[in-house]
Design a protein around this motif. Sequence first.
Motif, PDB file in Angstrom:
ATOM      1  N   PHE A   2      13.943  -7.678  -7.285  1.00  0.00           N
ATOM      2  CA  PHE A   2      14.292  -6.299  -6.934  1.00  0.00           C
ATOM      3  C   PHE A   2      13.325  -5.283  -7.513  1.00  0.00           C
ATOM      4  O   PHE A   2      12.785  -5.466  -8.608  1.00  0.00           O
ATOM      5  N   CYS A   3      13.108  -4.224  -6.712  1.00  0.00           N
ATOM      6  CA  CYS A   3      12.270  -3.106  -7.133  1.00  0.00           C
ATOM      7  C   CYS A   3      13.008  -1.818  -6.809  1.00  0.00           C
ATOM      8  O   CYS A   3      13.838  -1.781  -5.906  1.00  0.00           O
ATOM      9  N   ALA A   4      12.648  -0.769  -7.529  1.00  0.00           N
ATOM     10  CA  ALA A   4      13.234   0.546  -7.241  1.00  0.00           C
ATOM     11  C   ALA A   4      12.678   1.068  -5.915  1.00  0.00           C
ATOM     12  O   ALA A   4      13.346   1.791  -5.190  1.00  0.00           O
ATOM     13  N   ALA A   5      11.430   0.697  -5.615  1.00  0.00           N
ATOM     14  CA  ALA A   5      10.813   1.088  -4.341  1.00  0.00           C
ATOM     15  C   ALA A   5       9.738   0.064  -4.006  1.00  0.00           C
ATOM     16  O   ALA A   5       9.222  -0.612  -4.895  1.00  0.00           O
ATOM     17  N   LYS A   6       9.425  -0.032  -2.732  1.00  0.00           N
ATOM     18  CA  LYS A   6       8.398  -1.003  -2.318  1.00  0.00           C
ATOM     19  C   LYS A   6       7.037  -0.289  -2.303  1.00  0.00           C
ATOM     20  O   LYS A   6       6.882   0.746  -1.652  1.00  0.00           O
ATOM     21  N   CYS A   7       6.077  -0.843  -3.002  1.00  0.00           N
ATOM     22  CA  CYS A   7       4.737  -0.243  -3.000  1.00  0.00           C
ATOM     23  C   CYS A   7       4.016  -0.627  -1.708  1.00  0.00           C
ATOM     24  O   CYS A   7       4.185  -1.741  -1.200  1.00  0.00           O
ATOM     25  N   PRO A   8       3.190   0.290  -1.172  1.00  0.00           N
ATOM     26  CA  PRO A   8       2.629   0.062   0.164  1.00  0.00           C
ATOM     27  C   PRO A   8       1.584  -1.073   0.233  1.00  0.00           C
ATOM     28  O   PRO A   8       1.292  -1.561   1.310  1.00  0.00           O
ATOM     29  N   TYR A   9       1.047  -1.488  -0.925  1.00  0.00           N
ATOM     30  CA  TYR A   9       0.031  -2.552  -0.929  1.00  0.00           C
ATOM     31  C   TYR A   9       0.645  -3.909  -1.192  1.00  0.00           C
ATOM     32  O   TYR A   9      -0.012  -4.935  -1.056  1.00  0.00           O
ATOM     33  N   CYS A  10       1.924  -3.961  -1.596  1.00  0.00           N
ATOM     34  CA  CYS A  10       2.508  -5.167  -2.170  1.00  0.00           C
ATOM     35  C   CYS A  10       3.091  -6.090  -1.102  1.00  0.00           C
ATOM     36  O   CYS A  10       3.878  -5.649  -0.268  1.00  0.00           O
ATOM     37  N   ASP A  11       2.695  -7.376  -1.129  1.00  0.00           N
ATOM     38  CA  ASP A  11       3.294  -8.345  -0.209  1.00  0.00           C
ATOM     39  C   ASP A  11       4.079  -9.397  -0.981  1.00  0.00           C
ATOM     40  O   ASP A  11       4.333 -10.475  -0.473  1.00  0.00           O
ATOM     41  N   PHE A  12       4.421  -9.079  -2.222  1.00  0.00           N
ATOM     42  CA  PHE A  12       5.221 -10.030  -2.994  1.00  0.00           C
ATOM     43  C   PHE A  12       6.649 -10.028  -2.477  1.00  0.00           C
ATOM     44  O   PHE A  12       7.047  -9.148  -1.731  1.00  0.00           O
ATOM     45  N   ASN A  13       7.409 -11.038  -2.930  1.00  0.00           N
ATOM     46  CA  ASN A  13       8.792 -11.155  -2.491  1.00  0.00           C
ATOM     47  C   ASN A  13       9.648 -10.170  -3.276  1.00  0.00           C
ATOM     48  O   ASN A  13      10.322 -10.527  -4.234  1.00  0.00           O
ATOM     49  N   SER A  14       9.585  -8.913  -2.861  1.00  0.00           N
ATOM     50  CA  SER A  14      10.355  -7.896  -3.570  1.00  0.00           C
ATOM     51  C   SER A  14      11.224  -7.119  -2.583  1.00  0.00           C
ATOM     52  O   SER A  14      10.862  -6.955  -1.422  1.00  0.00           O
ATOM     53  N   HIS A  15      12.349  -6.704  -3.056  1.00  0.00           N
ATOM     54  CA  HIS A  15      13.351  -6.088  -2.181  1.00  0.00           C
ATOM     55  C   HIS A  15      13.956  -4.882  -2.872  1.00  0.00           C
ATOM     56  O   HIS A  15      14.084  -4.858  -4.089  1.00  0.00           O
ATOM     57  N   ALA A  72      -4.480   8.842  -7.314  1.00  0.00           N
ATOM     58  CA  ALA A  72      -4.565   7.429  -6.920  1.00  0.00           C
ATOM     59  C   ALA A  72      -3.199   6.773  -7.016  1.00  0.00           C
ATOM     60  O   ALA A  72      -2.817   5.967  -6.167  1.00  0.00           O
ATOM     61  N   LEU A  73      -2.456   7.125  -8.041  1.00  0.00           N
ATOM     62  CA  LEU A  73      -1.127   6.541  -8.215  1.00  0.00           C
ATOM     63  C   LEU A  73      -0.203   6.948  -7.069  1.00  0.00           C
ATOM     64  O   LEU A  73       0.593   6.143  -6.589  1.00  0.00           O
ATOM     65  N   ARG A  74      -0.372   8.194  -6.615  1.00  0.00           N
ATOM     66  CA  ARG A  74       0.444   8.631  -5.473  1.00  0.00           C
ATOM     67  C   ARG A  74       0.052   7.847  -4.225  1.00  0.00           C
ATOM     68  O   ARG A  74       0.894   7.382  -3.473  1.00  0.00           O
ATOM     69  N   PHE A  75      -1.281   7.677  -4.007  1.00  0.00           N
ATOM     70  CA  PHE A  75      -1.759   6.900  -2.864  1.00  0.00           C
ATOM     71  C   PHE A  75      -1.172   5.487  -2.898  1.00  0.00           C
ATOM     72  O   PHE A  75      -0.771   4.930  -1.875  1.00  0.00           O
ATOM     73  N   LEU A  76      -1.093   4.919  -4.110  1.00  0.00           N
ATOM     74  CA  LEU A  76      -0.591   3.550  -4.243  1.00  0.00           C
ATOM     75  C   LEU A  76       0.939   3.500  -4.227  1.00  0.00           C
ATOM     76  O   LEU A  76       1.525   2.429  -4.355  1.00  0.00           O
ATOM     77  N   GLY A  77       1.576   4.655  -4.070  1.00  0.00           N
ATOM     78  CA  GLY A  77       3.025   4.700  -3.945  1.00  0.00           C
ATOM     79  C   GLY A  77       3.755   4.429  -5.247  1.00  0.00           C
ATOM     80  O   GLY A  77       4.904   3.990  -5.241  1.00  0.00           O
ATOM     81  N   ARG A  78       3.079   4.658  -6.359  1.00  0.00           N
ATOM     82  CA  ARG A  78       3.710   4.377  -7.657  1.00  0.00           C
ATOM     83  C   ARG A  78       4.630   5.519  -8.061  1.00  0.00           C
ATOM     84  O   ARG A  78       4.401   6.676  -7.692  1.00  0.00           O
ATOM     85  N   ARG A  79       5.653   5.163  -8.847  1.00  0.00           N
ATOM     86  CA  ARG A  79       6.641   6.158  -9.267  1.00  0.00           C
ATOM     87  C   ARG A  79       6.388   6.659 -10.686  1.00  0.00           C
ATOM     88  O   ARG A  79       7.262   7.164 -11.346  1.00  0.00           O
ATOM     89  N   HIS A  80       5.156   6.455 -11.149  1.00  0.00           N
ATOM     90  CA  HIS A  80       4.813   6.950 -12.479  1.00  0.00           C
ATOM     91  C   HIS A  80       3.479   7.687 -12.414  1.00  0.00           C
ATOM     92  O   HIS A  80       2.719   7.527 -11.456  1.00  0.00           O
ATOM     93  N   THR A 103       2.234  -5.296   5.149  1.00  0.00           N
ATOM     94  CA  THR A 103       2.480  -4.180   4.239  1.00  0.00           C
ATOM     95  C   THR A 103       2.282  -2.860   4.976  1.00  0.00           C
ATOM     96  O   THR A 103       1.741  -2.825   6.076  1.00  0.00           O
ATOM     97  N   ARG A 104       2.711  -1.781   4.315  1.00  0.00           N
ATOM     98  CA  ARG A 104       2.534  -0.477   4.927  1.00  0.00           C
ATOM     99  C   ARG A 104       1.043  -0.125   4.997  1.00  0.00           C
ATOM    100  O   ARG A 104       0.581   0.503   5.940  1.00  0.00           O
ATOM    101  N   PHE A 105       0.305  -0.556   3.977  1.00  0.00           N
ATOM    102  CA  PHE A 105      -1.142  -0.334   4.000  1.00  0.00           C
ATOM    103  C   PHE A 105      -1.793  -1.019   5.206  1.00  0.00           C
ATOM    104  O   PHE A 105      -2.749  -0.505   5.778  1.00  0.00           O
ATOM    105  N   ALA A 106      -1.266  -2.178   5.565  1.00  0.00           N
ATOM    106  CA  ALA A 106      -1.840  -2.901   6.714  1.00  0.00           C
ATOM    107  C   ALA A 106      -1.712  -2.049   7.968  1.00  0.00           C
ATOM    108  O   ALA A 106      -2.648  -1.938   8.771  1.00  0.00           O
ATOM    109  N   THR A 107      -0.553  -1.434   8.150  1.00  0.00           N
ATOM    110  CA  THR A 107      -0.327  -0.569   9.310  1.00  0.00           C
ATOM    111  C   THR A 107      -1.261   0.636   9.267  1.00  0.00           C
ATOM    112  O   THR A 107      -1.918   0.966  10.270  1.00  0.00           O
ATOM    113  N   LEU A 108      -1.313   1.277   8.091  1.00  0.00           N
ATOM    114  CA  LEU A 108      -2.148   2.476   7.951  1.00  0.00           C
ATOM    115  C   LEU A 108      -3.627   2.147   8.165  1.00  0.00           C
ATOM    116  O   LEU A 108      -4.359   2.858   8.845  1.00  0.00           O
TER     117      LEU A 108
END
Lengths: 601, 384
Positions: free
Chosen positions: B14-27, B130-138, B199-204
């Motif tokens: 589980f994650c609080a949010a899905k990062c746009p580059y991440c293809d790991f098994n996270s939900h 860069a952190l915003r681009f990567l969809g990070r919450r920090h 991933t979302r990055f793949a679409t973009l």
Amino acid sequence: MTDTPLHLIRNFAIIAHIDHGKSTLADRLIQATGALSAREMKDQVLDNMEIERERGITIKAQTVRLSYRAKDGNTYVLNLMDTPGHVDFAYEVSRSLAACEGSLLVVDASQGVEAQTLANVYQAIEAGHEIVPVLNKIDLPAAEPERVKQQIEDVIGLSAEDAVMISAKTGLNIEGVLEAIVTRLPPPKGEAEAPLKALLVDSWYDSYLGVVVLVRVADGRLRKGQRIRMMSTGAVHTIEQVGVFTPKMAQVEDLGPGEVGYITAAIKTVADTKVGDTITDDRTPAAEPLPGFKPSVPVVWCGLYPVDADDFEKLRDSLAKLRLNDASFHYEPETSAALGFGFRCGFLGLLHLEIVQERLSREFGLELIATAPSVVYKITKTNGERMDLHNPADMPDMSVVKAIEEPWIKATILVPDEHLGAVLTLCNERRGQQVELTYVGNRAMAVYRLPLNEVVFDFYDRLKSVSRGYASFDYQMDGYAESDLVKISILVNGEPVDALAFMAHRSQAEKRGRAICEKLKELIPRQLFKIPIQAAIGGRIIARETISALAKDVTAKCYGGDITRKRKLLEKQKEGKKRMRQFGKVEIPQSAFIAALKMDA
Amino acid sequence: MTEEPLALYIHWPFCAAKCPYCDFNSHVRERVDGARFARALLAELEHEAARAGRRRLASIFFGGGTPSLMDPDDVAALIARARALFDAEPSLEVTLEANPTSVERGRLAALRAAGVNRVSLGVQALDDSALRFLGRRHGAADAVAALEAARALFPRISFDLIYARPGQTEAAWRAELRQALALVADHLSLYQLTIEEGTRFATLYARGAFALPDPDTAARLYDATAEEAARAGLFPYEVSNYAVPGAESRHNLAYWRYGDHLGIGPGAHQRVLRAEGMEALRRHRGPEEWLARVERDGHGTASAEWLTPEERGREALLMGLRLAEGVDPARIAARSGLPFEALLDSAVLARALEEGYLAWTGGRLATTPEGRVRLDALLPALLR
């Protein structure tokens, strides 16, 4: 219907540059004489094949018989012979012209005379034709009929004073064309009682009737049931049908002297009907054939290989089917270390090659790789033996070669004065020899002798580019001459690639070698190892380029959960590698290979 | 069968949010019944321990997902249970992945107390945009604060950065990396941004929303990375991993050395060499499905197969050649069941040695830095 007296027959051809309106005029003549109802008319009735209609090129000669009631009160039979419109089919054109007594010379009233028009009009003059100039598109604002008339007189030496002024598109003065045909072109000559002599003008394959033979009777008669003999081969056939084209096929009792029509005789392939042959009666044959027969000989050869090796059988079947209808192209199986199994194919010229390739892909759905086109070299070995070289890969070792002869062409180029310099430079670069240089208004006409192999190597493209598209070009074969030629091998990663070998004049060898090495460097993607690309004459390297190794290719993240996926991907890549054509250890993607071999013409 | 110690992977999906580059098994779930998932993880651990027998245990790795969102008590219970089921080595390495958000920073002490002795922080960048681009919450400041906190608590820390981002210059990356190296970690994972399918990055990226550096630039950035890291005393022991000598991730080394590893939790993979051969096993990916299976059957195994010797050889090599230390032919033979020579195309091997992509050192075959950076192109040619 067939007992038309000679003096009421007119056989004529239409000579025109592409786009100057030949097919449209033909359509109008058919319409005006009521040969087809308005419902049956479609644009360019005579161009049967899809490619012909699309490209505006006529590949096969065709004919249509028109019935015209002239102002003198007589009803004339007008046989319009539509000739193939390109220099590749020059021999076929000459035979079509030989079946007529006169020609309409159609010139676009704004564009003026083009190189192709010139070559054809000279052929018509050579065939003894009476020629009626017709200025087309005179309704266009850009039309300059007086200037173009002057040009016709200056360049061709024909009086254009009585040129017929028309617009084929709007139908303006089509009547004037018909009257000119009747009053200014001569009727045919011939003896009805003499032994049969009919010129084989062209032939094509029809799936219901077998081979349909287009003929022009010179002497005697052609009748259903008659046993005829092909004078060049001695083959004997029994006529099943005699007919004319209205333009629909219509059977008739017989065809007499001066008439144009068709016969069918259960002939299986067009290869059995040689264009220019004389057809005679088997029992009472003519003593002499009509003059001018030449068997057709391919002048440009290239290898055709299926992109997918599994398509080889399909390619073989498709070539056989094409040849049913086009005896002028030749093919024989060939193997290449680089490309696998394919065929060496011979063509009448570059356009012919392109048409066949296009038909293979369009009509048969084949994806093909064509090797660089090569002309036919005549080689004399030191032991006196002579051979025709169709494929540079078969070039014998230079130590046993005494002499190489290459084919030359006589090219006619018309170009606006401001681009003449560039065109002359191009011709000189291509080892051209100037024969004649004259001016026509602000246009120059350059006649050059050029080696054909210099023309198959991107000459059209260069000519178009140096003249900004304004040069027009035509050529005819002009014999063989000995030349200092060398075979250039291309080595990729140290291994010769047979399909890329080519012949060049020694003076051009380095430049050509460098050009292809540079092109390959661009086309072959970087790979694991750096790859040398070399051009060599025998053992001597004359050009070299190196494709540097790829810079970076590695997966950033690979942990426990990625192992299975990575392995499966790897196994798939290994499978894919097996299917790629390899030059030694170098993988060349298909797309790059096709682009590298794509001729530039 | 073999006496080498085990590595244990535990997946928290589980994650609080899905990062746009991440293809790991996270939900991402609105609510997670953490206690119930923890019980299931324990159950699956019991199940695999029973199959593995009593073996030495060298490392535990909590990955995800975001395992720093786990209740520290559940982490403690899992570590304690693993220590009880296996013979934990004195040097047992227990790593947990954490995000540098303030919430998670607050749990670091409790996680340390639970038995985690190494933390791997998902810093990703030290640049707010860069952190915003990567969809990070920090933000970059959060990252620095989390690192300071971690350094005070854990004997070993590592963090991740993603570079070769759209438009990133070599100079900018060097500056960012120097700043990171000044934050004193003994281990860094420095990944070039790659676009993963789905991933979302793949679409973009497919839409042309951004471009990645060309391979030449990517290669230059890669070299710059090694240079800067070396200046701070960190060396690339794997394609994307840099460590002070001795501070390498023991757990990840087990993967790259193709050692036995257990995988617990949704989507986890496992490789164990048993008497019958190499068992490759993976769990159901969907967290809920996995949970239901474990509660019904005691394990969430989706598939288990015996790998062929060729497959084992390929896996051992594709992992081992990522390491600077390379592979030991005897070990590869033992893990695959095939002679080392049978696994490689000898002509490509010779050419790669000659080209300087591979080298023999002390009886081991290893990629050189030149070879490692081209490994994906080398492998399909090299491996039989």
